[in-house]
Design a protein around this motif. Structure first.
Motif, PDB file in Angstrom:
ATOM      1  N   GLN A   1       2.353  -2.860 -10.202  1.00 26.46           N
ATOM      2  CA  GLN A   1       2.017  -1.243 -10.083  1.00 26.46           C
ATOM      3  C   GLN A   1       2.935  -0.301 -10.755  1.00 26.46           C
ATOM      4  OE1 GLN A   1       3.392  -1.034  -5.531  1.00 26.46           O
ATOM      5  NE2 GLN A   1       1.085  -1.137  -4.821  1.00 26.46           N
TER       6      GLN A   1
ATOM      7  N   ASP B   1       0.974  -1.087  -0.285  1.00 26.04           N
ATOM      8  CA  ASP B   1       0.063   0.273  -0.009  1.00 26.04           C
ATOM      9  C   ASP B   1       1.102   1.453   0.248  1.00 26.04           C
ATOM     10  OD1 ASP B   1      -2.066   0.977   0.472  1.00 26.04           O
ATOM     11  OD2 ASP B   1      -2.064   2.026   2.444  1.00 26.04           O
TER      12      ASP B   1
ATOM     13  N   ARG C   1       4.465   6.430  -5.201  1.00 24.76           N
ATOM     14  CA  ARG C   1       4.055   6.545  -7.514  1.00 24.76           C
ATOM     15  C   ARG C   1       3.667   8.014  -7.231  1.00 24.76           C
ATOM     16  NH1 ARG C   1       5.052   3.545 -10.976  1.00 24.76           N
ATOM     17  NH2 ARG C   1       3.000   4.714 -12.970  1.00 24.76           N
TER      18      ARG C   1
ATOM     19  N   ARG D   1       2.352   2.026  -3.459  1.00 25.22           N
ATOM     20  CA  ARG D   1       1.153   2.394  -4.278  1.00 25.22           C
ATOM     21  C   ARG D   1       0.663   3.768  -4.445  1.00 25.22           C
ATOM     22  NH1 ARG D   1      -3.812   3.926  -3.689  1.00 25.22           N
ATOM     23  NH2 ARG D   1      -3.879   3.197  -1.371  1.00 25.22           N
TER      24      ARG D   1
END
Length: 291
Positions: A112, A71, A77, A74
């Protein structure tokens, strides 16, 4: 390199290099690839015609001691980073507890859009500077030990879904490379590790400080030593992020697309609401193939 002007000088230089371990013969014939070149896949890889070329990324990367959660990755990013250094094994690894690191984590972060740089912190030089690394120093049989740790690195990498054709980076912390006895054993360990990683179908990479390990390996490359790293990751902090102007490396060494520069360390950054303590890197080099 200047041409030596007398036979005596040539013989003398060869003797010095032998003392340093730069020309010391390993237990078997040297590998088939040139110093600093991308190593070919070994006997456990697919047939030559089926081998994929290196998967190369150019841009910014960060590494951190413990792999963040999927997480957090993510959320990060939102940053300008697109590659992450992961400490996946080795007896000298600082963060042994890696609760998030798994094959599933690799596939998730790869999905991802992250590129992965696998780092293995194995045995350290006998003259390593860091006191907390002196309990994992290279033993009395450096080539054999390097080979054994390379096999461990490959097993661990494969278990995480890191496929052949990927770089595996040996992390060798700063050491007194001008100590000839220490330099010799360290180089033999690195060469043994490199050859076995290459034989298993992976690319042997090397991480160290520019003024110790990287300078040492570059001097070996200039001397014509074989079984050297295929990818060079050099740490020089407090300077501009750059790849082709490192003072200890010739511009033609580990080029093109085989260099990573760690230009800052132990800095806190926050992206997507999550803060990490990281090292900053710029790179143009192979990254892991995840499957």
């Amino acid at each position: 390199m200047r041409w030596l002007r007398s036979h005596k000088v040539i013989v003398g230089l060869g003797f010095v290099l032998l003392l340093m371990g730069l020309t010391a013969a390993p237990p078997a014939e040297a590998g088939p690839w040139a110093p600093g070149a991308l190593a070919p896949a070994g006997s456990h890889a697919p047939e030559p015609g089926a081998r994929p070329g290196p998967l190369v990324y150019k841009g910014r990367a960060f590494d951190t001691c413990r792999a963040p959660s999927a997480d957090t990755m993510r959320r990060w990013r939102a940053s300008s980073y697109r590659a992450v250094g992961v400490y996946f094994g080795g007896r000298g690894r600082a963060c042994r507890a890696q609760p998030h690191l798994s094959h599933r984590w690799m596939r998730t972060v790869h999905g991802q859009g992250w590129r992965v740089l696998p780092l293995y912190v194995g045995s350290q030089s006998t003259c390593v500077f860091a006191k907390h690394k002196r309990n994992v120093r290279i033993g009395g049989h450096p080539w054999k030990q390097g080979t054994a740790e390379a096999r461990d690195a490959v097993r661990r990498a494969a278990a995480l879904g890191i496929r052949p054709g990927s770089p595996l980076f040996l992390d060798m912390e700063a050491y007194a490379h001008r100590n000839k006895r220490c330099a010799r054993s360290t180089l033999l360990f690195v060469r043994g590790w490199d050859r076995e990683v290459s034989r298993q179908g992976y690319l042997p990479g090397f991480y160290s400080s520019a003024e110790s390990g990287v300078r040492h390996i570059e001097s070996a490359r200039r001397a014509g030593v074989r079984d050297l790293p295929a990818v060079m990751w050099f740490a020089r902090w407090g300077v501009r992020a750059q790849l082709d102007k490192e003072p200890v490396l010739r511009r033609t060494a580990w080029a093109p697309a085989r260099r990573i520069h760690q230009y800052a360390g132990n800095v806190r950054e926050r992206h997507g609401g999550r803060t990490l303590l990281i090292d900053r890197n710029v790179m143009h080099a192979p990254v892991a193939r995840i499957g």
